[in-house]
Motif scaffolding. Sequence first.
Motif, PDB file in Angstrom:
ATOM      1  N   GLN A   1       0.828  -1.187   0.000  1.00 22.51           N
ATOM      2  CA  GLN A   1       0.000   0.000   0.000  1.00 22.51           C
ATOM      3  C   GLN A   1       0.868   1.244   0.000  1.00 22.51           C
ATOM      4  OE1 GLN A   1      -2.606   1.425  -0.469  1.00 22.51           O
ATOM      5  NE2 GLN A   1      -4.286   0.001  -0.235  1.00 22.51           N
ATOM      6  N   VAL A   2       0.245   2.330  -0.433  1.00 21.42           N
ATOM      7  CA  VAL A   2       0.941   3.614  -0.463  1.00 21.42           C
ATOM      8  C   VAL A   2       0.189   4.608   0.391  1.00 21.42           C
ATOM      9  CG1 VAL A   2       1.560   5.561  -1.933  1.00 21.42           C
ATOM     10  CG2 VAL A   2       1.988   3.235  -2.722  1.00 21.42           C
ATOM     11  N   LEU A   3       0.899   5.297   1.234  1.00 23.23           N
ATOM     12  CA  LEU A   3       0.330   6.364   2.040  1.00 23.23           C
ATOM     13  C   LEU A   3       0.791   7.681   1.467  1.00 23.23           C
ATOM     14  CD1 LEU A   3      -1.227   7.270   4.600  1.00 23.23           C
ATOM     15  CD2 LEU A   3       0.962   7.181   5.812  1.00 23.23           C
ATOM     16  N   LEU A   4      -0.174   8.559   1.183  1.00 20.00           N
ATOM     17  CA  LEU A   4       0.122   9.881   0.655  1.00 20.00           C
ATOM     18  C   LEU A   4      -0.212  10.910   1.725  1.00 20.00           C
ATOM     19  CD1 LEU A   4      -1.457   9.496  -2.901  1.00 20.00           C
ATOM     20  CD2 LEU A   4       0.934   9.156  -2.241  1.00 20.00           C
ATOM     21  N   VAL A   5       0.757  11.719   2.085  1.00 19.77           N
ATOM     22  CA  VAL A   5       0.567  12.718   3.123  1.00 19.77           C
ATOM     23  C   VAL A   5       0.826  14.093   2.529  1.00 19.77           C
ATOM     24  CG1 VAL A   5       1.290  13.557   5.376  1.00 19.77           C
ATOM     25  CG2 VAL A   5       1.223  11.096   4.926  1.00 19.77           C
ATOM     26  N   GLU A   6      -0.222  14.924   2.539  1.00 25.86           N
ATOM     27  CA  GLU A   6      -0.145  16.275   1.973  1.00 25.86           C
ATOM     28  C   GLU A   6       0.199  17.293   3.051  1.00 25.86           C
ATOM     29  OE1 GLU A   6      -4.038  14.787  -0.400  1.00 25.86           O
ATOM     30  OE2 GLU A   6      -3.570  14.907   1.736  1.00 25.86           O
ATOM     31  N   SER A   7       0.767  18.395   2.603  1.00 25.12           N
ATOM     32  CA  SER A   7       1.035  19.517   3.487  1.00 25.12           C
ATOM     33  C   SER A   7       1.025  20.801   2.663  1.00 25.12           C
ATOM     34  CB  SER A   7       2.376  19.359   4.196  1.00 25.12           C
ATOM     35  OG  SER A   7       3.428  19.301   3.256  1.00 25.12           O
ATOM     36  N   GLY A   8       0.854  21.923   3.360  1.00 30.55           N
ATOM     37  CA  GLY A   8       0.986  23.211   2.697  1.00 30.55           C
ATOM     38  C   GLY A   8      -0.299  23.958   2.423  1.00 30.55           C
ATOM     39  N   GLY A   9      -1.443  23.373   2.708  1.00 28.29           N
ATOM     40  CA  GLY A   9      -2.683  24.089   2.482  1.00 28.29           C
ATOM     41  C   GLY A   9      -2.879  25.204   3.486  1.00 28.29           C
ATOM     42  N   GLY A  10      -3.906  26.015   3.250  1.00 33.94           N
ATOM     43  CA  GLY A  10      -4.211  27.100   4.174  1.00 33.94           C
ATOM     44  C   GLY A  10      -4.923  28.229   3.502  1.00 33.94           C
ATOM     45  N   LEU A  11      -4.878  29.376   4.138  1.00 33.28           N
ATOM     46  CA  LEU A  11      -5.545  30.583   3.650  1.00 33.28           C
ATOM     47  C   LEU A  11      -4.535  31.448   2.901  1.00 33.28           C
ATOM     48  CD1 LEU A  11      -8.025  32.499   3.643  1.00 33.28           C
ATOM     49  CD2 LEU A  11      -7.153  33.420   5.813  1.00 33.28           C
ATOM     50  N   VAL A  12      -4.934  31.904   1.720  1.00 33.31           N
ATOM     51  CA  VAL A  12      -4.057  32.757   0.926  1.00 33.31           C
ATOM     52  C   VAL A  12      -4.911  33.862   0.304  1.00 33.31           C
ATOM     53  CG1 VAL A  12      -4.265  31.214  -1.074  1.00 33.31           C
ATOM     54  CG2 VAL A  12      -2.334  32.793  -0.930  1.00 33.31           C
ATOM     55  N   GLN A  13      -4.330  35.018   0.172  1.00 29.48           N
ATOM     56  CA  GLN A  13      -5.058  36.147  -0.404  1.00 29.48           C
ATOM     57  C   GLN A  13      -5.097  36.041  -1.930  1.00 29.48           C
ATOM     58  OE1 GLN A  13      -3.313  39.783   1.035  1.00 29.48           O
ATOM     59  NE2 GLN A  13      -4.452  39.672   2.965  1.00 29.48           N
ATOM     60  N   PRO A  14      -6.123  36.599  -2.540  1.00 28.50           N
ATOM     61  CA  PRO A  14      -6.172  36.626  -4.002  1.00 28.50           C
ATOM     62  C   PRO A  14      -4.916  37.261  -4.585  1.00 28.50           C
ATOM     63  CG  PRO A  14      -8.285  37.273  -3.091  1.00 28.50           C
ATOM     64  CD  PRO A  14      -7.335  37.187  -1.925  1.00 28.50           C
ATOM     65  N   GLN A 113      -5.459  12.393   2.040  1.00 29.16           N
ATOM     66  CA  GLN A 113      -6.651  12.751   2.814  1.00 29.16           C
ATOM     67  C   GLN A 113      -7.208  14.110   2.422  1.00 29.16           C
ATOM     68  OE1 GLN A 113      -3.583  13.085   3.852  1.00 29.16           O
ATOM     69  NE2 GLN A 113      -3.435  15.066   4.884  1.00 29.16           N
ATOM     70  N   GLY A 114      -6.431  14.871   1.670  1.00 23.98           N
ATOM     71  CA  GLY A 114      -6.876  16.179   1.217  1.00 23.98           C
ATOM     72  C   GLY A 114      -6.381  17.296   2.113  1.00 23.98           C
ATOM     73  N   THR A 115      -6.112  18.435   1.495  1.00 22.76           N
ATOM     74  CA  THR A 115      -5.709  19.621   2.234  1.00 22.76           C
ATOM     75  C   THR A 115      -6.508  20.816   1.719  1.00 22.76           C
ATOM     76  OG1 THR A 115      -3.809  20.971   2.950  1.00 22.76           O
ATOM     77  CG2 THR A 115      -3.753  20.157   0.680  1.00 22.76           C
ATOM     78  N   GLN A 116      -7.036  21.591   2.627  1.00 22.14           N
ATOM     79  CA  GLN A 116      -7.911  22.708   2.253  1.00 22.14           C
ATOM     80  C   GLN A 116      -7.084  23.903   1.812  1.00 22.14           C
ATOM     81  OE1 GLN A 116     -11.496  23.006   2.306  1.00 22.14           O
ATOM     82  NE2 GLN A 116     -11.016  24.926   1.236  1.00 22.14           N
ATOM     83  N   VAL A 117      -7.466  24.463   0.683  1.00 21.40           N
ATOM     84  CA  VAL A 117      -6.907  25.731   0.213  1.00 21.40           C
ATOM     85  C   VAL A 117      -8.054  26.722   0.101  1.00 21.40           C
ATOM     86  CG1 VAL A 117      -5.791  26.942  -1.690  1.00 21.40           C
ATOM     87  CG2 VAL A 117      -4.986  24.675  -1.007  1.00 21.40           C
ATOM     88  N   THR A 118      -7.931  27.833   0.792  1.00 22.48           N
ATOM     89  CA  THR A 118      -8.961  28.874   0.766  1.00 22.48           C
ATOM     90  C   THR A 118      -8.334  30.166   0.288  1.00 22.48           C
ATOM     91  OG1 THR A 118     -10.141  27.838   2.605  1.00 22.48           O
ATOM     92  CG2 THR A 118     -10.670  30.136   2.106  1.00 22.48           C
ATOM     93  N   VAL A 119      -8.900  30.718  -0.773  1.00 22.69           N
ATOM     94  CA  VAL A 119      -8.417  31.984  -1.324  1.00 22.69           C
ATOM     95  C   VAL A 119      -9.436  33.051  -0.961  1.00 22.69           C
ATOM     96  CG1 VAL A 119      -7.680  33.237  -3.370  1.00 22.69           C
ATOM     97  CG2 VAL A 119      -7.319  30.747  -3.209  1.00 22.69           C
ATOM     98  N   SER A 120      -9.016  33.960  -0.101  1.00 21.38           N
ATOM     99  CA  SER A 120      -9.935  34.978   0.391  1.00 21.38           C
ATOM    100  C   SER A 120      -9.142  36.138   0.964  1.00 21.38           C
ATOM    101  CB  SER A 120     -10.851  34.396   1.461  1.00 21.38           C
ATOM    102  OG  SER A 120     -11.672  35.414   2.022  1.00 21.38           O
TER     103      SER A 120
END
Length: 121
Positions: A1-14, A113-120
Amino acid sequence: QVLLVESGGGLVQPGGSLTLSCKASGNFFSIDPMGWYRQAPGKERELVATITATYNTNYGKSLQGRFAISRDIYTNTVSLQMNTVNPEDTAVYYCYAEFRATYDSGTTQSWGQGTQVTVSS
């Protein structure tokens, strides 16, 4: 099996930039391609970009030029540089990979598992 671990998401301005990273770990013979998909609220999951072990890339519609995918085949890491982001880029970003457990096995898909990116602002 393969485990994928994401990092780096978050809030960023337009208009800003953000880099996502994903590292694959586990027991596998090969892992190819690796990439990113995203899913915004109320929408289907869509391709962002993929990259092969020979560095061939494929981008989702209208994303090439703003987004850049890269890969380190020695550390099994894939990164996504997101530039000039806008609110329409807000989504959960999923790392994706296809791997072979042995040299003669078929390919299996794996998702992070997914990482949230919010542009606001």
